[in-house]
Scaffold this motif. Structure first.
Motif, PDB file in Angstrom:
ATOM      1  N   HIS A 188     -10.908  -7.594   7.093  1.00 31.49           N
ATOM      2  CA  HIS A 188     -10.419  -8.052   5.788  1.00 31.49           C
ATOM      3  C   HIS A 188     -11.497  -7.940   4.720  1.00 31.49           C
ATOM      4  N   ALA A 212     -11.937  -4.293   3.560  1.00 31.95           N
ATOM      5  CA  ALA A 212     -10.865  -3.884   2.645  1.00 31.95           C
ATOM      6  C   ALA A 212     -11.037  -4.519   1.271  1.00 31.95           C
ATOM      7  N   TYR A 251      -7.533  -2.415   9.827  1.00 36.07           N
ATOM      8  CA  TYR A 251      -6.964  -3.619  10.427  1.00 36.07           C
ATOM      9  C   TYR A 251      -6.515  -3.427  11.871  1.00 36.07           C
ATOM     10  N   ASN A 254      -6.536   1.089   4.991  1.00 36.53           N
ATOM     11  CA  ASN A 254      -6.151  -0.243   5.458  1.00 36.53           C
ATOM     12  C   ASN A 254      -5.554  -0.271   6.866  1.00 36.53           C
ATOM     13  N   ASP A 277       0.827  -1.210   0.000  1.00 40.17           N
ATOM     14  CA  ASP A 277       0.000   0.000   0.000  1.00 40.17           C
ATOM     15  C   ASP A 277       0.861   1.259   0.000  1.00 40.17           C
TER      16      ASP A 277
END
Length: 310
Positions: A244, A247, A290, A286, A70
């Motif tokens: 997850h 995303a 997470y 992200n 990323d």
């Protein structure tokens, strides 16, 4: 004029995200803030995972790889876009254009397969817990991440190799804010049939294959979780997958909208909007996605703060 690049065009001009002068500075400040948050968030999470011993597990090894992708992915596109907001004419050479295209494709394709690798990790952890340490050993993780990177390198090499065969005559204004396959093909004055076929085939492979892997993993995971008798156990198992899946939906949804529409239906203006999601917003989102609902990360951050205060 140099024709060593198989084209009469030696420079390209990026049109950018918008033509409105009154929006240039506000958009520059907005995307600069997003990029700073992206860099700090991804580097911070990579550092936290590296220095925290109880996060040295396969799941966090894959997660740190995703954060690295990323970070690179955002760095390939965002700085150039920021320069475009404050410069009058956004000129780049043919070679620089192809270089940016190559690295952009490496990281965008790698992210597709990394999300699939993480879904597989969830599947093994929930459905094959007794074999988890065997399947997701250090060597297994290295092979998994290596395979992801190979997919990115092969896909980028094929796309860029096909693009080097395309001939550009006089039109060199790219209707986008970064160098991507579809905007470049619109400028071609030679046949792009092979390129268009490769875009559809490779995009379908790099989107549908990870998507099928993710869906298959979560079908087995859901079936396994439904066999858990306690409500608390089911809730805990589902919570490990929520981040997850969020995303995955954002990334694959915007990527599919950009690459899998027929050229007669899709427009470059729509493509600009959808590409903002997976090139700029996803790398920023992200780390918080997470980490905010992850107890291990919260504990690691708390210990890190206490260590700093001490």
């Amino acid at each position: 004029m140099d024709r060593g690049n198989n084209s009469a065009v030696t420079k390209f001009i990026l049109e950018g995200l918008t033509h409105r002068p009154d929006l240039q500075i506000p958009l520059f400040l907005l995307f600069l803030s997003i990029y700073v948050v992206t860099v700090v968030g991804n580097l911070g999470m990579i550092t936290l995972i590296f220095i925290t011993s109880h996060l040295h597990t396969p799941m966090y090894y894959l997660l740190s790889s995703l954060f690295f992708i990323d970070l690179c992915h955002s760095t390939v596109t965002t700085p150039k876009m920021l320069v475009n907001f404050v410069s009058k004419k956004n000129i780049i050479s043919y070679n620089e254009c192809m270089t940016q295209l190559y690295f952009f494709l490496i990281f965008i394709i790698s992210e597709c397969h990394m999300l699939a690798a993480m879904a597989y990790d969830h599947y093994v952890a929930i459905c094959r817990p007794l074999l988890y340490n065997v399947i997701m050993s250090n060597q297994g993780c290295i092979w998994l991440v290596g395979g992801v990177n190979i997919m990115g390198l092969v896909g980028a090499t094929v796309h860029t190799g096909c693009m080097l065969r395309v001939f550009f005559c006089e039109d060199n204004v790219i209707n986008h804010y970064y160098y991507d396959v579809n905007p470049l093909l619109e400028l071609s004055c030679s046949s792009t049939y092979i390129n268009e076929v490769m875009v559809v085939c490779l995009s379908a492979f790099n989107i549908f294959t990870p998507t099928l892997t993710i869906l298959s993993s979560y079908i087995f995971i859901t079936a396994r979780i439904l066999h858990i008798r306690s409500t608390e156990g089911r809730s805990k198992a589902f919570s490990t997958c929520n981040s997850h899946m969020a995303a995955v939906c954002i990334f694959f949804g915007s990527a599919a909208f950009m690459y899998l529409q027929p050229s007669s239906i899709s427009s470059m203006e729509q493509g600009k909007v959808s590409s903002v999601f997976y090139t700029i917003l996803v790398p920023m989102l992200n780390p918080p996605i997470y980490s905010l609902r992850n107890k291990d990360v919260k504990v690691a951050m708390k210990k890190f703060k206490e260590r700093r205060m001490f």
